[in-house]
Write an enzyme that holds these catalytic residues in place. Structure first.
Site, PDB file in Angstrom:
ATOM      1  CB  SER A 217      -0.713  -0.010   1.162  1.00  0.00           C
ATOM      2  OG  SER A 217      -1.177   1.522   1.135  1.00  0.00           O
TER       3      SER A 217
ATOM      4  CE1 TYR B 168      -4.213  -2.683   4.624  1.00  0.00           C
ATOM      5  CE2 TYR B 168      -2.981  -0.375   3.963  1.00  0.00           C
ATOM      6  CZ  TYR B 168      -3.579  -1.084   4.154  1.00  0.00           C
ATOM      7  OH  TYR B 168      -4.126  -1.215   2.652  1.00  0.00           O
TER       8      TYR B 168
END
Length: 254
Positions: free
Chosen positions: A143, A159
């Protein structure tokens, strides 16, 4: 025929990658976890379009399931393609999270993120490594949240951390697996329309315009945008690329 194993291939980026690879003549073994119907439907669509695909269940965070999954992969390779190895591994399975302030982050959330995004793909790759053909390729779907160039967002410390760890893991595996000619890269999507986060963009379309306004190319990403980036990194055209993380974000937050 080359063969790819794609985790989390029943929806979103994994599904789009399965379709893209199948369209280019690659056999596909995709995994599903939360939705068997979507996994089987994805494989069925590939078959109807003239490709070859098998859908298998897998919870990447369940370490006890990995040896059984390897046996299932070996059986599928033999039964469907008459092979002992496959060529491409796409570590794509993931889980989203709502924003949680650092002070309120629980050990349960931390362990879930580690299990799905780091420990799971780490040991899955290790387990399947003997089945990956020499000269093959591994891609992680990480990501842009894990890149040092990104601007941190409040509530995503876990995350972002585990996605950053995937970027580092990509480089280390690229070094170690290079003795077998296996390339290891990652794709870092920006904000992308998937089913993660409870299908957030379908539930809250008002979130889209401000994100699009903050993206150089003027829209949010689609799963297909990321799928073609993954497919490129697996292709012969990327034969001299390894240990790299390719951001596919449309210029988000430039």
């Amino acid at each position: 025929m080359q063969i790819a194993v794609i985790t989390g291939g029943s929806s979103g980026i994994g599904q789009a990658t399965a379709f893209e690879l199948a369209k280019r003549g690659t056999g596909v073994i995709l995994t599903y976890h939360g939705s068997p119907d979507r996994g089987l439907e994805t494989a069925d669509r590939i078959e109807k379009d003239g490709g070859t695909a098998i859908a298998l269940p897998l919870d990447v965070s369940n370490q006890r399931a990995l040896s059984g999954f390897r046996k299932a992969i070996s059986a599928a390779l033999q039964d469907r393609w008459g092979r002992d190895t496959f060529d491409f591994l796409v570590n794509n399975a993931g889980v989203g999270q709502p924003p949680v302030p650092f002070e309120e982050t629980t050990e349960q959330l931390f362990d879930q993120m580690i299990g799905v995004h780091l420990k799971g793909p780490y040991f899955l790759t290790q387990t399947l490594l003997p089945l990956i053909a020499d000269g093959g390729s591994v891609v992680f779907t990480t990501s842009s949240a894990g890149l040092l160039t990104s601007r941190p967002s409040n509530g995503y410390s876990v995350y972002g951390s585990v996605k950053g760890a995937q970027v580092v893991l990509t480089r280390y595996l690229a070094k170690e697996l290079s003795t077998r000619g296996i390339r290891v890269n990652a794709v870092a999507p920006g904000v992308t329309r998937t089913r993660l986060g409870g299908d957030a963009f379908a539930q809250h379309p008002e979130l889209i315009p401000p994100i699009a306004d903050n993206t150089a190319l003027g829209r949010i990403g689609e799963s297909e945008d990321v799928a073609v980036a993954i497919t490129y990194l697996l292709s012969p055209e990327a034969r001299w690329i390894t240990a790299q993380t390719l951001e596919a974000s449309g210029g988000y937050d430039l």
